[in-house]
Design a protein around this motif. Structure first.
Motif, short mmCIF file in Angstrom:
data_model
loop_
_atom_site.label_atom_id
_atom_site.label_comp_id
_atom_site.label_asym_id
_atom_site.label_seq_id
_atom_site.Cartn_x
_atom_site.Cartn_y
_atom_site.Cartn_z
N ASP A 93 0.85 -1.20 0.00
CA ASP A 93 0.00 0.00 0.00
C ASP A 93 0.88 1.24 0.00
N CYS A 97 1.79 0.77 5.43
CA CYS A 97 1.58 0.27 6.79
C CYS A 97 2.87 -0.42 7.25
N CYS A 100 3.69 -3.65 5.22
CA CYS A 100 4.11 -3.38 3.84
C CYS A 100 5.50 -2.75 3.84
N CYS A 108 -0.77 -6.94 4.88
CA CYS A 108 -1.13 -5.51 4.86
C CYS A 108 -2.21 -5.19 5.89
N ARG A 109 -1.99 -4.09 6.62
CA ARG A 109 -2.88 -3.76 7.74
C ARG A 109 -4.00 -2.80 7.35
N ASN A 110 -3.83 -2.04 6.28
CA ASN A 110 -4.86 -1.04 5.99
C ASN A 110 -5.70 -1.37 4.75
#
Ligand SMILES: [Zn+2]
Length: 348
Positions: A93, A97, A100, A108-110
């Protein structure tokens, strides 16, 4: 050139059509497409249920299970003309994040990652495609067309890595593993699990066709019917169906200290076990339920090694049908004995 494209979220818009040559911003490596595997996600995109076109565009080039031949290595110092390559699917992203930022885009967190052929970047179902050198994975040339199985292998490489990491939370001596669903992911899971010191079992609803024999060829046991009818409690379950009732039965059947790794996604389904019952089943046996999706570069590297090591004849039986790009609609239709269907763009 020609490409298989779709207007995401609009069913009935997929077509094989003239499309502009890949843009240089997609990467300095120019590749000639050889083959692209078809999976359930492609079917969902064509049915209008999923998918996003690149920003400012209306159409998306489909396909994320690639295999191609380098035409021009561009700025890459490690690739040369004629090399077989597969393209990594996900990109980090833009924030990025923390995960990433360290190259774990699979975690990936978002949710703002992008994916080739799925989310905001063109896929690989075009006669030529471009890729950034760092996202092109060189394939062992002796794999030939079987290199198209690399992407599904990355998914299972990550999932099994997760299982093994979780297993280290306590003393752990797994003896039995169950795979539910004998599609490409399930069969590749069985292949990798059978390389370990484990009794491997595969459960699927198909009673005939190539699946039972493929499982037996691994020295594993094939089952049909319900998970609840098994006469053992698996230490590891790799769930590859996404079917509610199979997930519920797996939660009830896994052994104490067991790990269930969910790799399939479905919706709704079985009401046999309510949430508090799941807690009771999981808490009292110290069980772990983990979800696993996608793969990062480490998994792509390991999957390439694992694929190159596998028995070629066995792997080749996973590809049950080849279709030409102009017949892509046939490729997207599931037939009873299909395991992996591949759209072939050029000769290997
Ligand atoms: Zn991220």
């Amino acid at each position: 050139m020609k490409a298989i494209t779709v207007e995401p979220k609009k069913p009935g818009t997929a077509r094989y059509e003239e499309f502009p040559e890949p843009d240089l911003h997609e990467g300095s490596v120019l590749v000639e497409a050889i083959a692209v595997g078809v999976c359930g996600t492609d079917v969902e995109i064509v049915e209008g249920k999923y998918g996003w076109a690149p920003p400012g565009k209306s159409r998306l080039v489909l396909g994320h299970e690639s295999l191609g031949r380098v035409i021009d290595p561009g700025t890459s110092s490690s690739l040369k003309k004629g090399d077989l390559v597969v393209g990594i699917v996900r990109r980090p992203d833009p924030v990025p994040c923390p995960n990433c930022a360290v190259g774990e885009w699979d975690m990936c967190r978002n949710g703002r990652y992008t994916e080739r052929g799925i989310k905001e970047i063109h896929g690989f179902m075009s006669e030529r495609w471009r890729i950034e050198p760092e996202y092109a994975i060189k394939v062992d040339p002796s794999l030939e067309i079987l290199g198209v199985l690399l992407e599904p292998m990355t998914v299972i490489t990550k999932a099994l890595e997760q299982v093994l990491v979780v297993g280290q939370r306590a003393f752990w001596e797994p003896k039995t593993a169950l795979v539910t669903g004998a599609g490409p992911i399930g069969l590749l899971a069985a292949l990798r699990l059978s390389a370990r010191d484990l009794q491997v079992h595969v459960l699927d609803r198909n009673e005939t066709g190539p699946k039972p024999e493929l499982v037996r060829a691994l020295g594993a046991t094939y089952h049909t019917g319900s998970v609840l009818d098994l006469d053992f409690n698996p230490d590891i379950i790799v769930e590859c169906t996404g079917v509610g009732s199979v997930i519920v039965d797996s939660i009830q059947t896994v052994g104490a200290g067991g790990i269930i790794c969910l790799t399939g996604v479905g919706a709704g389904g079985a009401a046999g076990l309510v949430v508090a019952d799941v807690a009771a089943a999981v808490v009292l046996k110290n069980n772990v339920l983990i979800g696993s999706v996608n793969a990062n570069k480490r998994h792509w590297y390991k999957a390439g090694k694992n694929l190159a090591r596998a028995d070629r004849k066995w792997l080749s039986r996973l590809i049950t049908r080849f279709e030409k790009p102009e017949n892509f609609k046939q490729a997207l239709k599931r037939k009873p004995d299909d395991i992996k269907v591949v759209i072939q763009f050029s000769e290997i």
